[in-house]
Design a protein around this motif. Structure first.
Motif, PDB file in Angstrom:
ATOM      1  N   LEU A 296       0.868  -1.174   0.000  1.00 29.74           N
ATOM      2  CA  LEU A 296       0.000   0.000   0.000  1.00 29.74           C
ATOM      3  C   LEU A 296       0.905   1.224   0.000  1.00 29.74           C
ATOM      4  N   ARG A 297       0.463   2.279  -0.668  1.00 31.78           N
ATOM      5  CA  ARG A 297       1.196   3.540  -0.612  1.00 31.78           C
ATOM      6  C   ARG A 297       0.278   4.617  -0.071  1.00 31.78           C
ATOM      7  N   VAL A 298       0.717   5.272   0.973  1.00 32.67           N
ATOM      8  CA  VAL A 298      -0.022   6.414   1.506  1.00 32.67           C
ATOM      9  C   VAL A 298       0.707   7.690   1.129  1.00 32.67           C
ATOM     10  N   SER A 299      -0.081   8.737   0.959  1.00 30.54           N
ATOM     11  CA  SER A 299       0.459  10.026   0.522  1.00 30.54           C
ATOM     12  C   SER A 299       0.067  11.114   1.506  1.00 30.54           C
ATOM     13  N   CYS A 300       0.827  12.177   1.492  1.00 35.99           N
ATOM     14  CA  CYS A 300       0.528  13.333   2.334  1.00 35.99           C
ATOM     15  C   CYS A 300       0.781  14.588   1.509  1.00 35.99           C
ATOM     16  N   ALA A 301      -0.281  15.324   1.246  1.00 37.94           N
ATOM     17  CA  ALA A 301      -0.176  16.559   0.474  1.00 37.94           C
ATOM     18  C   ALA A 301      -0.101  17.741   1.422  1.00 37.94           C
ATOM     19  N   ALA A 302       0.837  18.629   1.149  1.00 34.86           N
ATOM     20  CA  ALA A 302       1.044  19.790   2.005  1.00 34.86           C
ATOM     21  C   ALA A 302       0.663  21.071   1.287  1.00 34.86           C
ATOM     22  N   SER A 303       0.151  22.003   2.046  1.00 31.67           N
ATOM     23  CA  SER A 303      -0.135  23.333   1.516  1.00 31.67           C
ATOM     24  C   SER A 303       0.254  24.356   2.578  1.00 31.67           C
ATOM     25  N   GLY A 304       0.442  25.586   2.141  1.00 31.87           N
ATOM     26  CA  GLY A 304       0.839  26.622   3.078  1.00 31.87           C
ATOM     27  C   GLY A 304       2.271  27.040   2.822  1.00 31.87           C
ATOM     28  N   ARG A 305       3.082  27.030   3.850  1.00 32.52           N
ATOM     29  CA  ARG A 305       4.456  27.487   3.722  1.00 32.52           C
ATOM     30  C   ARG A 305       5.291  26.532   2.892  1.00 32.52           C
ATOM     31  N   THR A 306       6.476  26.922   2.540  1.00 29.01           N
ATOM     32  CA  THR A 306       7.312  26.193   1.615  1.00 29.01           C
ATOM     33  C   THR A 306       7.597  24.790   2.114  1.00 29.01           C
ATOM     34  N   PHE A 307       7.033  23.826   1.403  1.00 24.80           N
ATOM     35  CA  PHE A 307       7.136  22.426   1.785  1.00 24.80           C
ATOM     36  C   PHE A 307       8.582  21.970   1.838  1.00 24.80           C
ATOM     37  N   SER A 308       9.383  22.412   0.910  1.00 30.12           N
ATOM     38  CA  SER A 308      10.759  21.936   0.801  1.00 30.12           C
ATOM     39  C   SER A 308      11.645  22.382   1.965  1.00 30.12           C
ATOM     40  N   ASN A 309      11.137  23.231   2.824  1.00 34.97           N
ATOM     41  CA  ASN A 309      11.903  23.662   3.998  1.00 34.97           C
ATOM     42  C   ASN A 309      11.824  22.673   5.147  1.00 34.97           C
ATOM     43  N   TYR A 310      10.881  21.735   5.072  1.00 37.13           N
ATOM     44  CA  TYR A 310      10.564  20.917   6.231  1.00 37.13           C
ATOM     45  C   TYR A 310      11.050  19.487   6.105  1.00 37.13           C
ATOM     46  N   VAL A 311      11.523  18.970   7.216  1.00 42.00           N
ATOM     47  CA  VAL A 311      11.688  17.523   7.371  1.00 42.00           C
ATOM     48  C   VAL A 311      10.291  16.936   7.518  1.00 42.00           C
ATOM     49  N   MET A 312      10.039  15.845   6.833  1.00 43.22           N
ATOM     50  CA  MET A 312       8.721  15.216   6.896  1.00 43.22           C
ATOM     51  C   MET A 312       8.829  13.817   7.502  1.00 43.22           C
ATOM     52  N   GLY A 313       7.859  13.497   8.321  1.00 43.48           N
ATOM     53  CA  GLY A 313       7.876  12.191   8.964  1.00 43.48           C
ATOM     54  C   GLY A 313       6.528  11.505   8.879  1.00 43.48           C
ATOM     55  N   TRP A 314       6.564  10.189   9.074  1.00 39.67           N
ATOM     56  CA  TRP A 314       5.355   9.387   9.222  1.00 39.67           C
ATOM     57  C   TRP A 314       5.381   8.731  10.595  1.00 39.67           C
ATOM     58  N   PHE A 315       4.257   8.809  11.277  1.00 37.03           N
ATOM     59  CA  PHE A 315       4.051   8.148  12.550  1.00 37.03           C
ATOM     60  C   PHE A 315       2.805   7.292  12.415  1.00 37.03           C
ATOM     61  N   ARG A 316       2.626   6.379  13.357  1.00 39.02           N
ATOM     62  CA  ARG A 316       1.404   5.581  13.368  1.00 39.02           C
ATOM     63  C   ARG A 316       0.951   5.353  14.802  1.00 39.02           C
ATOM     64  N   GLN A 317      -0.340   5.133  14.914  1.00 38.02           N
ATOM     65  CA  GLN A 317      -0.921   4.882  16.228  1.00 38.02           C
ATOM     66  C   GLN A 317      -1.988   3.811  16.119  1.00 38.02           C
ATOM     67  N   ALA A 318      -1.775   2.735  16.850  1.00 39.96           N
ATOM     68  CA  ALA A 318      -2.749   1.657  16.923  1.00 39.96           C
ATOM     69  C   ALA A 318      -3.625   1.873  18.156  1.00 39.96           C
ATOM     70  N   PRO A 319      -4.830   1.305  18.187  1.00 39.67           N
ATOM     71  CA  PRO A 319      -5.719   1.478  19.339  1.00 39.67           C
ATOM     72  C   PRO A 319      -5.044   1.058  20.636  1.00 39.67           C
ATOM     73  N   GLY A 320      -5.107   1.922  21.632  1.00 43.66           N
ATOM     74  CA  GLY A 320      -4.556   1.607  22.932  1.00 43.66           C
ATOM     75  C   GLY A 320      -3.055   1.750  23.039  1.00 43.66           C
ATOM     76  N   LYS A 321      -2.422   2.214  21.961  1.00 49.44           N
ATOM     77  CA  LYS A 321      -0.964   2.362  21.965  1.00 49.44           C
ATOM     78  C   LYS A 321      -0.568   3.803  21.713  1.00 49.44           C
ATOM     79  N   GLU A 322       0.672   4.116  22.069  1.00 51.41           N
ATOM     80  CA  GLU A 322       1.180   5.453  21.819  1.00 51.41           C
ATOM     81  C   GLU A 322       1.529   5.618  20.341  1.00 51.41           C
ATOM     82  N   ARG A 323       1.519   6.874  19.906  1.00 52.02           N
ATOM     83  CA  ARG A 323       1.920   7.169  18.538  1.00 52.02           C
ATOM     84  C   ARG A 323       3.427   6.912  18.416  1.00 52.02           C
TER      85      ARG A 323
END
Length: 124
Positions: free
Chosen positions: A18-45
């Motif tokens: 599966l491929r998930v995507s994240c579209a950004a808008s607003g300030r200059t996207f290329s300035n930012y480090v981008m990360g992916w996190f996940r959270q399962a029920p009852g668990k910390e992110r």
């Protein structure tokens, strides 16, 4: 301000991809480090993966290294997470996030901007 919107989640069988995507808008996207996190029920992110602002450096959690690949297209203001060989334990809500620097990318407290998440469910 940066707005982040995830997409591409869904239901997939174990061993699938599966491929998930994240579209950004607003300030200059290329300035930012981008990360992916996940959270399962009852668990910390938890940290999944991150990519430097230029895309030259990638960081992964041990549990996904070799199976997941993070990438970004700064021309499209989008970051991706390609997930292969999915396991039931990968089931979670996946969030993208933006940070100002690459210092300690695994710490969710370093991220200033967050999306609403997209659900990924892996059936056994």
């Amino acid at each position: 301000q940066v707005q982040l919107v995830e997409s591409g989640g869904g239901l997939v069988q174990a061993g699938g991809s599966l491929r998930v995507s994240c579209a950004a808008s607003g300030r200059t996207f290329s300035n930012y480090v981008m990360g992916w996190f996940r959270q399962a029920p009852g668990k910390e992110r938890e940290f999944v993966a991150a990519i430097s602002s230029s895309g030259s450096s990638e960081y992964y959690a041990g549990s996904v290294k070799g199976r997941f690949t993070i990438s970004r297209d700064n021309a499209k203001n989008t970051v991706y997470l390609q997930m292969n060989s999915l396991k039931p334990e990968d089931t979670a809500n996946y969030y993208c996030a933006g940070a100002y620097s690459a210092y300690d990318v695994r710490d969710r407290g370093r991220y200033a901007y967050w999306g609403q998440g997209t659900q990924v469910t892996v059936s056994s």
